[in-house]
Design a protein around this motif. Structure first.
Motif, mmCIF file in Angstrom:
data_model
loop_
_atom_site.group_PDB
_atom_site.id
_atom_site.type_symbol
_atom_site.label_atom_id
_atom_site.label_comp_id
_atom_site.label_asym_id
_atom_site.label_seq_id
_atom_site.Cartn_x
_atom_site.Cartn_y
_atom_site.Cartn_z
ATOM 1 N N GLN A 172 0.829 -1.206 0.000
ATOM 2 C CA GLN A 172 0.000 0.000 0.000
ATOM 3 C C GLN A 172 0.865 1.259 0.000
ATOM 4 O O GLN A 172 0.596 2.217 -0.727
ATOM 5 C CB GLN A 172 -0.923 -0.017 1.218
ATOM 6 N N GLU A 173 1.934 1.225 0.841
ATOM 7 C CA GLU A 173 2.827 2.374 0.872
ATOM 8 C C GLU A 173 3.530 2.565 -0.469
ATOM 9 O O GLU A 173 3.690 3.685 -0.945
ATOM 10 C CB GLU A 173 3.864 2.192 1.987
ATOM 11 N N SER A 211 2.436 1.624 -3.370
ATOM 12 C CA SER A 211 1.439 2.110 -4.319
ATOM 13 C C SER A 211 1.210 3.599 -4.141
ATOM 14 O O SER A 211 1.132 4.361 -5.106
ATOM 15 C CB SER A 211 0.130 1.337 -4.133
ATOM 16 N N GLU A 212 1.118 4.023 -2.866
ATOM 17 C CA GLU A 212 0.912 5.451 -2.605
ATOM 18 C C GLU A 212 2.125 6.264 -3.057
ATOM 19 O O GLU A 212 1.976 7.338 -3.629
ATOM 20 C CB GLU A 212 0.656 5.652 -1.110
ATOM 21 N N GLN A 219 2.152 6.426 -6.823
ATOM 22 C CA GLN A 219 1.137 7.375 -7.278
ATOM 23 C C GLN A 219 1.628 8.801 -7.081
ATOM 24 O O GLN A 219 1.431 9.667 -7.941
ATOM 25 C CB GLN A 219 -0.160 7.136 -6.506
ATOM 26 N N SER A 220 2.314 9.033 -5.930
ATOM 27 C CA SER A 220 2.840 10.375 -5.669
ATOM 28 C C SER A 220 3.912 10.739 -6.691
ATOM 29 O O SER A 220 3.941 11.857 -7.205
ATOM 30 C CB SER A 220 3.414 10.432 -4.255
#
Length: 353
Positions: A82-83, A85-86, A89-90
């Motif tokens: 999740q991190e 992916s975040e 995305q950032s």
């Protein structure tokens, strides 16, 4: 005290009763003992049972701990994904923002260039027949401006300035002098030199030198003012009488230019490729040149680097390249030389100027 005798009838009955009582007591005692033992747990069996239960409990604890570790590991993996992916995305959003900014900057540059081209299109462009009275920084193309207090113009007059490839040059070498000066590339070289002369600022002084295997000054004076029409016309007249011939010794041309005017601040070189003659070659290149009487592309590159290293550090080099085929490294090396002195490199289209 009364004494009993065996013949006493009560003696046998009493003895019998005593015996029966003792037997009954013994039986009861045996029954009590047996019953007690039947209800008494063996300590060894109890200990083994407890140890078995403890081992089973420990095994279950280990299994539960393993399950807990697996769950924690899955949670950690999910959290990391999740991190990531975040973060991805950032980063994607950041890259998109930078890309949009770059596009906006490029569009602004294009718009600025379009405005400059539109403004340049409105400026009067002198033809070859106009008087060579310099017009300062006006009428320049692709950033090539003629500027500086003391200007030197070097014109390559080697044989290669007659053609765009070696076959043409070899064919033109068989022509007479009158025919050589009329070849298309040499006429373009003359127009380019006139274009530079027409844009020398009025408050500047200009020195013009042609070179091949030797070098020669053009005009009546070492330093000419654009305000003196006669001086500028004398340069053009001498330029029209130059016949292209010989190899290319750029070192000779530069040496003559600075000998005539050691205060030159800006040099404008018109040439078509790397030099073929000069000093500063490595021993290998010198040996090759002596044995074959020709110079390789690698050695020509080496020769230009040696020439550039001798060039004064406080002088700006501007280069107009009219390229000949078969000299692919000339553009890159001349651009690097001009750029290192904060000058301009121009390789114009065949119809210019």
């Amino acid at each position: 005290m009364r004494k009993f005798k065996r013949s006493d009838p009560n003696f046998g009955l009493t003895s019998l009763l005593d015996a029966l009582a003792c037997g009954l007591g013994a039986v009861l005692l045996i029954l009590i003992v047996i019953k007690f033992k039947a209800h008494t747990t063996d300590p060894t069996e109890q200990l083994e049972k407890l140890q078995a239960e403890l081992a089973a409990g420990q095994t279950e604890v280990v299994q539960l701990q393993q399950s807990l570790d697996e769950i924690n590991e899955l949670i950690a993996m999910e959290t990391a994904e999740q991190e990531a992916s975040e973060q991805g995305q950032s980063e994607t959003e950041s890259q998109q923002a930078k890309l949009l900014q770059n596009i906006a900057n490029e569009m602004a540059v294009v718009a600025n260039l379009e405005q400059q081209l539109a403004a340049m299109a409105k400026l009067p462009t002198p033809s070859d027949a106009v008087a060579l009275s310099g017009t300062g920084n006006q009428n320049y193309i692709t950033g090539m401006k003629v500027e500086g207090k003391q200007i030197g113009i070097l014109v390559d007059k080697s044989a290669s300035m007659m053609g765009d490839n070696l076959v043409e040059v070899l064919r033109y070498l068989a022509l007479s002098d009158a025919q050589r000066v009329q070849t298309a590339k040499w006429q373009r070289t003359i127009r380019t030199a006139k274009w530079l002369l027409a844009r020398v600022p009025d408050d500047s002084r200009v020195t013009v030198v042609t070179f091949s295997e030797d070098a020669k000054r053009l005009g009546k004076n070492d330093r000419n003012s654009p305000k003196l029409t006669a001086s500028m016309r004398a340069i053009v007249s001498d330029l029209g009488a130059v016949v292209p011939d010989g190899g290319t010794n750029l070192q000779v041309g530069l040496a003559e230019l600075f000998r005539i005017n050691n205060q030159i601040t800006d040099v404008y070189l018109i040439t078509d490729g790397l030099p073929t003659l000069g000093d500063g070659l490595s021993l290998k290149c010198r040996n090759i040149f002596r044995s074959s009487k020709s110079i390789s592309s690698v050695c020509r590159q080496e020769l230009l680097v040696a020439t550039a290293q001798r060039f004064p550090k406080n002088v700006t080099m501007n280069i107009i390249l009219l390229p000949i085929e078969g000299d692919p490294h000339a553009s890159a090396l001349y651009w690097e030389w001009a750029n290192s002195t904060y000058g301009t490199f121009l390789s114009p289209a065949s119809e210019w100027p």
